[in-house]
Design an enzyme around this catalytic site. Structure first.
Site, PDB file in Angstrom:
ATOM      1  N   LEU A  43      51.612  24.981  96.936  1.00 25.71           N
ATOM      2  CA  LEU A  43      52.755  25.406  97.747  1.00 25.71           C
ATOM      3  C   LEU A  43      52.270  26.267  98.904  1.00 25.71           C
ATOM      4  O   LEU A  43      51.617  27.289  98.711  1.00 25.71           O
ATOM      5  CB  LEU A  43      53.767  26.180  96.896  1.00 25.71           C
ATOM      6  CG  LEU A  43      55.132  26.476  97.536  1.00 25.71           C
ATOM      7  CD1 LEU A  43      56.197  26.644  96.449  1.00 25.71           C
ATOM      8  CD2 LEU A  43      55.104  27.714  98.428  1.00 25.71           C
TER       9      LEU A  43
ATOM     10  N   HIS B  32      46.663  36.852  94.230  1.00 24.39           N
ATOM     11  CA  HIS B  32      46.459  37.263  95.614  1.00 24.39           C
ATOM     12  C   HIS B  32      47.748  37.920  96.116  1.00 24.39           C
ATOM     13  O   HIS B  32      48.845  37.497  95.718  1.00 24.39           O
ATOM     14  CB  HIS B  32      46.126  36.022  96.452  1.00 24.39           C
ATOM     15  CG  HIS B  32      45.687  36.316  97.845  1.00 24.39           C
ATOM     16  ND1 HIS B  32      46.576  36.565  98.865  1.00 24.39           N
ATOM     17  CD2 HIS B  32      44.446  36.389  98.403  1.00 24.39           C
ATOM     18  CE1 HIS B  32      45.913  36.769  99.990  1.00 24.39           C
ATOM     19  NE2 HIS B  32      44.625  36.676  99.740  1.00 24.39           N
TER      20      HIS B  32
END
Length: 347
Positions: free
Chosen positions: A131, A235
């Site tokens: 994504l 992240h």
């Protein structure tokens, strides 16, 4: 401005490549490499064109690539991917975080050691991944549209997907583009920095890591502090994605990526919120805006199967024998009265 999700086609290669260059590394499902992206599109085309299971009724590990399209301009501004059954072409390795407890009676001490063990526990699961939303479009819930459209695709093609589903989130990458987890573990065995390994991984897959990594458990106490601190953390750009996964019913169950240490989230497919709550209805009426009422709902609406699948935001309202659908959504989906659609509340 209206957007829709649709199947990726050959002409999407250039916008996919341009978006791949914006990922910042460590995004293995969207490599900034034309050849690798073209191979993904070819694999996706084959999956979209396959209307029946493979030999013995078993569907192989298929890949579906979807894109986010601006209906007014035709520009591609995001993408996402689905894998039907990982681990069929080659083992699907993860690190499983475990604990070994030992006790010394003489010292009156109990020692608990965290360990990373190579595991293929998640083989056969379906996967949602890849994504990416263009930085210029990160408003208006388009990331949510990309993410949740995948679950409506699964609902529309349930027989092609497994009973368990996973999502791997990119791990911590430092300001220099390096991975503390890689530097503290795998990098010591390969003589390769993270950037080079990342590029090789994106194009060729991370099987090379599994082939050459030691198969015995790794005590995390032997790793550097920065490597230990990165285990199981997403992240910073993936924190919102992690929250969306949790809202869908995914959970972190101590599996991390063997490449960057990022968390792997898992769920039972039929328990995923957008899959469980999605309903099929017939479009009875199309209106500029369904009359406002307590029953008017903002929703994700999808129609079509395989290469004809499309998904967009729209307003719906229950009416006799079906729903009233907003005209903009109907145009984005290219549906008319009498069409059958899947819908789930936007929330």
């Amino acid at each position: 401005m209206s957007f829709r999700i649709r199947a990726a086609v050959d002409s999407d290669l250039q916008p996919l490549y341009e978006m791949a260059k914006l990922t910042g590394g460590g995004f293995t499902n969207l490599p900034p490499d034309r050849r690798a992206l073209r191979a993904k599109l070819e694999r996706s085309h084959a999956a979209f064109s396959r209307t029946a299971p493979g030999e013995d009724g078993v569907v192989s590990d298929e890949l579906f690539v979807l894109v986010l399209e601006n209906c007014a301009t035709g520009e591609v501004r995001g993408t996402c991917q689905l894998f039907t059954h990982v681990g069929q072409s080659w083992p699907f390795y993860s690190y499983r975080i475990g604990t070994l407890t030992q006790h010394s009676r003489e010292l009156s001490r109990t020692f608990r050691a965290d360990m990373l063990s190579l595991a293929t526990d998640l083989e056969g699961s379906s996967e949602v991944g890849g994504l990416f939303l263009h930085p210029g479009e990160r408003a208006g819930g388009l990331g949510l549209l990309l993410a949740r459209s995948r679950y409506l695709f699964i609902k529309a093609h349930r027989a092609r997907f497994a009973d368990r589903i996973l999502a791997e989130l990119r791990g911590i990458i430092d300001e220099a583009g390096g991975s503390p987890f890689w530097d503290g573990l795998a990098g010591r065995f390969f003589g390769m920095n993270f950037q080079d390994a990342d590029q090789f991984n994106a194009i060729n897959g991370h099987q090379f890591i599994a082939d050459l990594m030691p198969k015995h458990p790794i005590y995390t106490a032997m790793l550097s502090e920065s490597a230990r601190a990165a285990i199981g953390l997403p992240h910073p750009s993936g924190r919102a994605a992690m929250r969306m996964l949790e809202n869908e019913g995914f959970a972190f169950e101590n599996y991390v990526d063997i490449f960057d240490g990022g968390p792997t989230m898992t769920a039972r497919t039929d328990k995923v919120r957008s899959i469980a709550d999605a309903r099929t209805a017939q479009v009875v009426t199309i209106a500029d805006t369904p009359p406002a009422s307590d029953t008017t709902t903002e929703a994700l609406v999808a129609t079509g199967t395989l290469a004809d699948f499309r998904c967009a935001f729209g307003d719906i309202r229950p009416v006799a024998d079906g729903i009233a659908l907003s005209r903009g959504c109907a145009a984005a989906l290219d549906v008319s009265e009498g069409a059958s659609v899947l819908h789930v509340a936007r929330l």
